[in-house]
Structure formats: structure tokens, C-alpha cells
Design a protein around this motif. Structure first.
Motif, mmCIF file in Angstrom:
data_model
loop_
_atom_site.group_PDB
_atom_site.id
_atom_site.type_symbol
_atom_site.label_atom_id
_atom_site.label_comp_id
_atom_site.label_asym_id
_atom_site.label_seq_id
_atom_site.Cartn_x
_atom_site.Cartn_y
_atom_site.Cartn_z
ATOM 1 N N MET A 63 2.448 29.434 2.152
ATOM 2 C CA MET A 63 3.298 29.143 3.316
ATOM 3 C C MET A 63 3.517 30.389 4.170
ATOM 4 O O MET A 63 3.374 30.345 5.383
ATOM 5 C CB MET A 63 4.660 28.599 2.855
ATOM 6 N N ASP A 64 3.869 31.522 3.516
ATOM 7 C CA ASP A 64 4.120 32.768 4.245
ATOM 8 C C ASP A 64 2.864 33.216 4.987
ATOM 9 O O ASP A 64 2.948 33.742 6.088
ATOM 10 C CB ASP A 64 4.577 33.870 3.280
ATOM 11 N N ILE A 65 1.712 33.006 4.338
ATOM 12 C CA ILE A 65 0.438 33.404 4.961
ATOM 13 C C ILE A 65 0.216 32.610 6.250
ATOM 14 O O ILE A 65 -0.179 33.164 7.275
ATOM 15 C CB ILE A 65 -0.739 33.170 3.984
ATOM 16 N N ILE A 66 0.530 31.296 6.215
ATOM 17 C CA ILE A 66 0.327 30.452 7.402
ATOM 18 C C ILE A 66 1.295 30.847 8.510
ATOM 19 O O ILE A 66 0.919 30.913 9.679
ATOM 20 C CB ILE A 66 0.480 28.958 7.032
ATOM 21 N N ASN A 67 2.555 31.141 8.148
ATOM 22 C CA ASN A 67 3.533 31.582 9.149
ATOM 23 C C ASN A 67 3.112 32.907 9.781
ATOM 24 O O ASN A 67 3.293 33.128 10.976
ATOM 25 C CB ASN A 67 4.922 31.726 8.512
ATOM 26 N N GLU A 68 2.565 33.802 8.940
ATOM 27 C CA GLU A 68 2.183 35.136 9.400
ATOM 28 C C GLU A 68 0.919 35.114 10.256
ATOM 29 O O GLU A 68 0.818 35.777 11.277
ATOM 30 C CB GLU A 68 1.967 36.034 8.176
ATOM 31 N N TRP A 69 -0.086 34.328 9.803
ATOM 32 C CA TRP A 69 -1.395 34.351 10.437
ATOM 33 C C TRP A 69 -1.716 33.061 11.217
ATOM 34 O O TRP A 69 -2.846 32.868 11.645
ATOM 35 C CB TRP A 69 -2.500 34.535 9.387
ATOM 36 N N GLY A 70 -0.711 32.184 11.402
ATOM 37 C CA GLY A 70 -0.950 30.868 12.012
ATOM 38 C C GLY A 70 -1.711 30.924 13.322
ATOM 39 O O GLY A 70 -2.689 30.190 13.531
ATOM 40 N N SER A 71 -1.259 31.813 14.244
ATOM 41 C CA SER A 71 -1.908 31.885 15.552
ATOM 42 C C SER A 71 -3.338 32.399 15.434
ATOM 43 O O SER A 71 -4.234 31.953 16.174
ATOM 44 C CB SER A 71 -1.102 32.771 16.504
ATOM 45 N N VAL A 72 -3.595 33.313 14.491
ATOM 46 C CA VAL A 72 -4.956 33.836 14.268
ATOM 47 C C VAL A 72 -5.853 32.719 13.742
ATOM 48 O O VAL A 72 -6.991 32.549 14.199
ATOM 49 C CB VAL A 72 -4.935 35.023 13.265
ATOM 50 N N PHE A 73 -5.320 31.947 12.770
ATOM 51 C CA PHE A 73 -6.098 30.824 12.216
ATOM 52 C C PHE A 73 -6.445 29.810 13.304
ATOM 53 O O PHE A 73 -7.557 29.278 13.350
ATOM 54 C CB PHE A 73 -5.314 30.113 11.093
ATOM 55 N N LEU A 74 -5.468 29.557 14.196
ATOM 56 C CA LEU A 74 -5.676 28.583 15.272
ATOM 57 C C LEU A 74 -6.784 29.047 16.225
ATOM 58 O O LEU A 74 -7.673 28.276 16.591
ATOM 59 C CB LEU A 74 -4.369 28.359 16.042
ATOM 60 N N ILE A 75 -6.724 30.331 16.618
ATOM 61 C CA ILE A 75 -7.753 30.895 17.515
ATOM 62 C C ILE A 75 -9.124 30.836 16.845
ATOM 63 O O ILE A 75 -10.123 30.446 17.469
ATOM 64 C CB ILE A 75 -7.394 32.346 17.916
ATOM 65 N N LEU A 76 -9.193 31.220 15.547
ATOM 66 C CA LEU A 76 -10.468 31.185 14.814
ATOM 67 C C LEU A 76 -11.009 29.757 14.721
ATOM 68 O O LEU A 76 -12.215 29.528 14.873
ATOM 69 C CB LEU A 76 -10.298 31.776 13.404
ATOM 70 N N ALA A 77 -10.105 28.779 14.475
ATOM 71 C CA ALA A 77 -10.521 27.379 14.360
ATOM 72 C C ALA A 77 -11.141 26.898 15.671
ATOM 73 O O ALA A 77 -12.171 26.214 15.671
ATOM 74 C CB ALA A 77 -9.333 26.493 13.988
#
Length: 421
Positions: free
Chosen positions: A1-15
């Protein structure tokens, strides 16, 4: 959960980036299946193929692409096995997109008509086995997909063969072939509009909140079919007999009648291809977006945002315009010699089977169906009409694709886990 909160915007851009890269690969490689027969038969030019496909690939992706997407997104791996570890799904889907996109780019530069469905399914299975465990894969669904890889070229071939035999019986073997071609041409064009619209209306429009009863669907599809037939008749009536050409080739004037008809099958095939193959690029992207938006909850069924479908359509069109011509030649010219009548039969058969498959939610390989349809048309003239060496090379590229996608995805999965974990 913490990883998604921390890196959420990065994951979204990569996706989004990897999803666009993957759909670019789909446009660059799989467009041959939609347009190869039309270009190979001489009915349309490559420039016209790009314009037609740009419009109808996008329309197919946007209007009827939602059904297969759910199979790619949630039907291949067990969402429950990721409970408590949503970051694994995100790493895995990003890895699957990147792996499949890289393999498609390699294949496209070499002119290999590989299956984008093989690429992404293999990649998802590769990350799931490597990162979660062998039990996390829905092997029953994989079995259905594997069966479809055998069934789909056979279906494409049989339907194309039957269509070619009907054209031979009703038109080519008739006393006045040209007159018969003008008589039956609008009926074949009606079939194009009717089949594609009927199946799309039955199952493909739920994500647009459009729901029709069976009777309404048949009525609308019949109206679209009649409109298509009327436009087809207008174009067919303008074709004049060419006695000089008929002296060199007995059916030259008949082939001229089928040339405008190929425009309709090209549009239908592009629509069918967009509706089925857009899922290969946007399914994993939708899974990542869903996990981020739901705060890490891995939902088996979530609403597919229309902006993701739009993005998928744009990626396919860009891929087609930049590198689609490389693979187009293989299906259009190398398997068997195509004329407008043969190309029409192959394309209508392929479009019908692809659209039917996409509405059952089964991500079949458009490549297999299109190649099967072209082979079916070739078989109507005997096995000697097929170039078995080319077919052998195509089948070999299909076999390599699945393990290549799986191995690359496993590597990228561990890479993302090391970077973000």
C-alpha cells in the motif's frame, strides 16, 4: 500500500507510456492482418489502407473493444492470489506490457507477422509464474486461448473456402460472370455490414451503456447492412466491362467488380481487428490504473475508462502509419497469389471470425485467423497454390513468440521489483 501511495503517479505514467508502446507495436505488426489482403490483391494502395485503418481500427477499439479487455485484464491470472500485494500486479502488468512491446518491435523490424495476443498472454503468464506462483494462473482460460490458436485459423480457412466456393458457383462458373457479379455483389456487401454490426451490437457496447434487445440488434444490423449494400451497389454499377482485359484474363471484368467491394471488407477487418486486439495493449494498462485508483485494491471487474480505450486506438493508428507497411507484404503477397475475389473472401471470413471471437471475450489471434483465411482461399485452387515455405516460417515465428514474451516479462518483473521494492 505504501509503495502505491509513494510511487502511484510514476506507475500511472509508466502504464500509459508502456501501453502506448504496446499499442504502437500492435499497429505496426498486426495491421498486416487487417489490410494485407486488400493491398495484396491490388484493391487499395498502402496510403488508402492507412487512412481506412486509422478510422476503423480506432472505431473498433473505442466502440467494441471493451469485452476482450476484461479477459486480458482479469481472466488470465487470479486476482485473489494478489490480495495484500497489489504492487506485484502493477510490477507484473508493467513488465508484461514492456516485454510484449519490445518483442513486437523486434518482429516488426524484421517483417515477421507474429501474434500480439501470443505476446501479451505469454508475458502475463511469464510474470505470474515467476512472481506469484504457478497456481495464480487460470490454466483453464489459458487452455481455451491455446485451443483458439488451433481453432481460429481452421475457422478462418473454412469460412473463406466456403465464400470462395460460393463466388465460384454463383458468379465465376455462370454463363455471364460479369452480369452475375453485378447481381450478387450487393448481397455480399450486405453480409459485410450485417455480420460486423450485428455481433458488435449483441455484446460489444456495454461499456458505452448502450443495451439493445435481440430484435433491436437484428433490426439495426439489417438497416446498416442495407445501407452498406446500397452504397456498394452504387459503386458496383459504375464498373464497366473491359473486353480487352477479358481477352487476356477471362475474369478481368469480374475482378474489377470486386475491387470496390474490397473497400468494405477492409473497413470491416480494420474494425474487427481494433475491437479484438486493442485489449492486448490496454488490458494490462487498465489493471494498473484500476489498482492505483482503488488504493491498492485488485478488482476483478472494474469499469473500463473510455480515455484508456481512446489511448489504445491512438497507439494502434500511430504504429500502423509508421511501420505497418513492413509486415503488410507477407500476408498480402507471399502466402498465395491474391485477386480481388480471393482477397474479398479471405477478408470477409477473417473479419467475421475475429468479430465473433471478440464478442465471446476470447482473445484469439487475428494473425492466425487472417493467415488461415488466406490459406483457405488458396486451397480452393489446390495445395500447389500455397507457398508452404512462407507458411512454415510464419508458424515458426508464432511458436517463438509465447516463450519470448514470458521470459522477457519475468526479467522485467524482477527488475521493477528491485527498483521500487
Amino acid at each position: 500500500m505504501d509503495i502505491i501511495n509513494e510511487w502511484g503517479s510514476v506507475f500511472l505514467i509508466l502504464a500509459i507510456l508502456f501501453g502506448l508502446y504496446m499499442t504502437w507495436g500492435i499497429g505496426a505488426n498486426d495491421v498486416a492482418n487487417a489490410m494485407g489482403t486488400s493491398v495484396g490483391s491490388g484493391a487499395i494502395s498502402i496510403r488508402q489502407a492507412i487512412i481506412i485503418a486509422a478510422i476503423f481500427e480506432f472505431a473498433g477499439a473505442f466502440i467494441a473493444g471493451g469485452n476482450v479487455t476484461s479477459t486480458i485484464r482479469s481472466g488470465i491470472i487470479d486476482a485473489d492470489s494478489l490480495a495484500g500485494h497489489p504492487e506485484l500486479l502493477i510490477y507484473g502488468m508493467l513488465a508484461a506490457l514492456l516485454a510484449a512491446a519490445i518483442w513486437l518491435m523486434i518482429a516488426s523490424t524484421r517483417g515477421w507477422p507474429v501474434s500480439t495476443t501470443h505476446s501479451i498472454v505469454g508475458a502475463i503468464v511469464g510474470f505470474a509464474v515467476a512472481g506469484i506462483g504457478i497456481d495464480s494462473v487460470h490454466w483453464g482460460t489459458i487452455g481455451q486461448i491455446v485451443a483458439s490458436w488451433v481453432i481460429s485459423p481452421v475457422l478462418g480457412g473454412v469460412v473463406a473456402l466456403l465464400l470462395m466456393l460460393s463466388i465460384r458457383h454463383l458468379i465465376l462458373n455462370a454463363e455471364h460472370p460479369f452480369r452475375q457479379a453485378k447481381r450478387w455483389g450487393p448481397v455480399y456487401v450486405f453480409l459485410v455490414g450485417w455480420i460486423v454490426s450485428l455481433v458488435s451490437l449483441f455484446k460489444g457496447l456495454k461499456h458505452l451503456d448502450l443495451h439493445f434487445s435481440t430484435l433491436e440488434s437484428v433490426g439495426i444490423a439489417t438497416a446498416i447492412g442495407l445501407l452498406t449494400a446500397a452504397i456498394g451497389k452504387f459503386l458496383i454499377d459504375r464498373v464497366q466491362m473491359d473486353p480487352a482485359a477479358d481477352r487476356n484474363f477471362h475474369f478481368a471484368s469480374v475482378e474489377k467488380v470486386f475491387t470496390p467491394m474490397m473497400i468494405f471488407t477492409a473497413c470491416a477487418m480494420a474494425f474487427a481487428h481494433g475491437s479484438n486486439d486493442v485489449a492486448n495493449g490496454i488490458g494490462p494498462m487498465a489493471a494498473v490504473v484500476s489498482a492505483i485508483q482503488n488504493g491498492g485494491e485488485v478488482a476483478s471487474h472494474s469499469r473500463l475508462p473510455l480515455w484508456i480505450l481512446t489511448l489504445g486506438g491512438i497507439g494502434i493508428v500511430i504504429g500502423l502509419a509508421t511501420m505497418g507497411y513492413r509486415v503488410m507484404q507477407t500476408i498480402g503477397t507471399k502466402i498465395t497469389e491474391l485477386t480481388p475475389t480471393r482477397g474479398f473472401s479471405a477478408t470477409l471470413a477473417a473479419a467475421s471470425v475475429v468479430v465473433l471471437a471478440s464478442k465471446t471475450g476470447l482473445p484469439v489471434s487475428t494473425t492466425h485467423i487472417a493467415v488461415g483465411a488466406v490459406m483457405g482461399v488458396g486451397l480452393s485452387r489446390g495445395i500447389a497454390a500455397l507457398d508452404m515455405r512462407v507458411i512454415g516460417n510464419i508458424v515458426m515465428s508464432w511458436i517463438i513468440t509465447l516463450p519470448a514474451g514470458a521470459i522477457l516479462a519475468a526479467i522485467f518483473f524482477y527488475l521493477f521489483k528491485a527498483i521500487f521494492g
